[in-house]
Design a protein around this motif. Sequence first.
Motif, PDB file in Angstrom:
ATOM      1  N   ALA A 128       0.867  -1.283   0.052  1.00 21.83           N
ATOM      2  CA  ALA A 128       0.000  -0.105  -0.162  1.00 21.83           C
ATOM      3  C   ALA A 128       0.863   1.287  -0.021  1.00 21.83           C
ATOM      4  CB  ALA A 128      -1.227   0.209   1.220  1.00 21.83           C
ATOM      5  N   TYR A 186       0.989   6.316  -1.946  1.00 20.42           N
ATOM      6  CA  TYR A 186      -0.076   5.183  -1.342  1.00 20.42           C
ATOM      7  C   TYR A 186      -1.094   4.745  -2.687  1.00 20.42           C
ATOM      8  CZ  TYR A 186      -4.060   3.337   1.114  1.00 20.42           C
ATOM      9  OH  TYR A 186      -4.835   2.684   1.692  1.00 20.42           O
ATOM     10  N   HIS A 187      -0.990   3.208  -2.579  1.00 24.32           N
ATOM     11  CA  HIS A 187      -1.821   2.777  -3.574  1.00 24.32           C
ATOM     12  C   HIS A 187      -2.934   2.086  -2.745  1.00 24.32           C
ATOM     13  CE1 HIS A 187       1.499   3.265  -6.391  1.00 24.32           C
ATOM     14  NE2 HIS A 187       2.220   2.809  -5.501  1.00 24.32           N
ATOM     15  N   PHE A 188      -4.228   2.453  -3.629  1.00 18.28           N
ATOM     16  CA  PHE A 188      -5.399   1.727  -2.996  1.00 18.28           C
ATOM     17  C   PHE A 188      -6.047   1.222  -3.875  1.00 18.28           C
ATOM     18  CE2 PHE A 188      -5.833   6.495  -4.121  1.00 18.28           C
ATOM     19  CZ  PHE A 188      -7.103   6.546  -4.762  1.00 18.28           C
TER      20      PHE A 188
END
Length: 78
Positions: A22, A76-78
């Motif tokens: 994430a 941030y990867h969501f």
Amino acid sequence: MTDQPAYGLFNAGLAFTTTDKAWRFSIDGKNLTNRYYRVAGYDFAVRRSVPHSFIGGLSQIGYYGPPRTYTATIQYHF
């Protein structure tokens, strides 16, 4: 006069990604030795029809690479 010897630059980076992928944190540095180097240069000869020149008959211009730089990135990867 715009010639220069070969040169090398030292760049480095480090990144960390969390186990769930994430978050990613990274830092990068470019030209870490802070080397002063020319990336381009030009010589312009003054024409003989212009008898008086304050620069002695030759004009030069040089473009230099950037100094030491640092960057930091948080993703941030969501």
